[in-house]
Design a protein around this motif. Sequence first.
Motif, short mmCIF file in Angstrom:
data_model
loop_
_atom_site.label_atom_id
_atom_site.label_comp_id
_atom_site.label_asym_id
_atom_site.label_seq_id
_atom_site.Cartn_x
_atom_site.Cartn_y
_atom_site.Cartn_z
N ARG A 203 7.59 8.17 -0.51
CA ARG A 203 6.42 8.15 -1.63
C ARG A 203 6.17 10.01 -1.99
O ARG A 203 5.17 10.51 -3.03
N ARG B 101 0.78 4.27 -1.58
CA ARG B 101 0.23 5.55 -1.26
C ARG B 101 -0.43 6.09 0.22
O ARG B 101 -0.86 6.96 0.40
N ARG B 102 -0.37 4.33 1.28
CA ARG B 102 -0.67 5.10 2.75
C ARG B 102 -0.07 5.15 3.42
O ARG B 102 1.46 4.26 3.32
N PRO B 103 -0.13 5.49 4.63
CA PRO B 103 1.07 6.39 5.81
C PRO B 103 1.44 4.94 6.92
O PRO B 103 0.41 3.66 6.50
N ALA C 241 -1.06 4.31 9.90
CA ALA C 241 -1.92 3.55 9.14
C ALA C 241 -1.95 2.42 8.78
O ALA C 241 -2.55 0.89 9.23
N THR C 242 -0.87 1.61 8.20
CA THR C 242 -0.73 0.81 7.39
C THR C 242 -0.55 -0.32 8.88
O THR C 242 -1.09 -1.33 9.03
N ALA D 158 0.76 -1.28 -0.01
CA ALA D 158 0.13 -0.26 0.10
C ALA D 158 0.78 1.50 0.06
O ALA D 158 0.40 1.80 0.80
N ASN E 94 7.29 9.98 10.40
CA ASN E 94 7.34 9.32 9.53
C ASN E 94 7.96 9.06 8.26
O ASN E 94 7.74 9.86 7.34
#
Length: 451
Positions: A332, A22-24, A27-28, A20, A326
């Motif tokens: 990204r 494009r997902r931070p 969050a994953t 994933a 992050n």
Amino acid sequence: MTPAARLSAAIDLLCAIQSAPRRPADATANAFFRDRRYIGGGDRRAVSAMVWDVLRGWRRLHWHLRETHGEISPRLLCAASALLSGMNMDVVRQLFSGERYAQSPLTSREDIALKDLEGKQLSSRQQTLAVRLEYPDWIEKTLKETFGPRLEDEMAAMLGTPTLDLRVNLLKADRDKALDALRRESLKAVPTKLSPWGLRLDGRQPVTATQAFRDGLIEIQDEGSQLVVAAVGATPQHKVVDYCAGAGGKTLALAMTMNNRGRITACDVHDKRLAGAEKRLRRAGVHNAEAHLLVTGDKWAKRHSASFDRVLVDAPCSGTGTWRRNPDARMRLTPQDIEELVVKQSEILDRAASLVKPGGRMIYATCSLLACENGQQIDAFLKRRADFRRVPKEEMSDLLPAELREKAQFSLTPLRDETDGFFACVMERIVEPKVEAPKAEEPIAEADPAT
């Protein structure tokens, strides 16, 4: 969990993050551990630490594995990270034993790729500056505009592990009471240097599981973010809008500085974020704030034109100031992202400015290091809007520490301030001077023809 099982979980999590892109990553990770509630708190922290070590060393790890034939997999990255952190090859092979909960044995290709890394350091002077300091090649020119000769030192500080900062909720406790509450739960915090409400813990700590957090005595908030709120200078007499409120972290702090009086409107374009903000507001005992979802065609802004004393614009940005926290965001970010964000920030500034009443203030903030999102954005706005000016330094909020009241805008960095990277600028909408209508001139008396 055994060390081998922790490593296996770290590899699985890294696979999920890569799937994933494009997902931070955080969050994953949250979703990953939510689906595996059997993993205890200590193991979660250990697994997360392994994965975040890989993310922080992403470009350097790939540099060391650059001659590997075939895919540089999460297995290889985790093993290489362990070796470059000082583990020897025999121990790494044991972690890939293929036994219960362990990864399958290293293949001959993996073994060959890894064995030459034993005893080496993650960073090397043979690496380019961008590789060694873990930023994209294309952004180097922009970073030099920001930091000049301090670039290497500033970006090296970005490679460190961030602290965990808390904000004391003065609606429920003072700093001493919060310190005592955390100490009773074996968490040793210290006051922050700049924020008058901040506390600091080393590394990842189970703060959300504490009674102090559940009771709303503390909130997780970086010290730099707290200082942005201090720059707003909101008081109980003010009507305030948090224009890009997100999950409500700054809304909570604004309510505290206003002593739960006045009125705050927390705005955002994402309904789920606002729903999360409302839950946080209830836990913190805030009752002077309301949420408003900004949608296309909404008449709310028109109805509230020029009616707010303070408008906080915590604008969407590149997040380059949060790269310690992050590190996956470095991978990204693209040049197109920056171009689109600069346009969006400009549009948001223009819309938010209409809400500021004459004599009121707009505070623009980002968690970016880039001049194009910060000072240059403000310069362009002030050229468009002659009715706004930067606030004189003597009128800056006295909630800020003295060193940040020297001018209307300030920047924070991990190296200099031990915070995330932040920018804030305080502007005032100029009160138009009242122009009195000229008095009608008295008619000049004409001479009486009889005289």
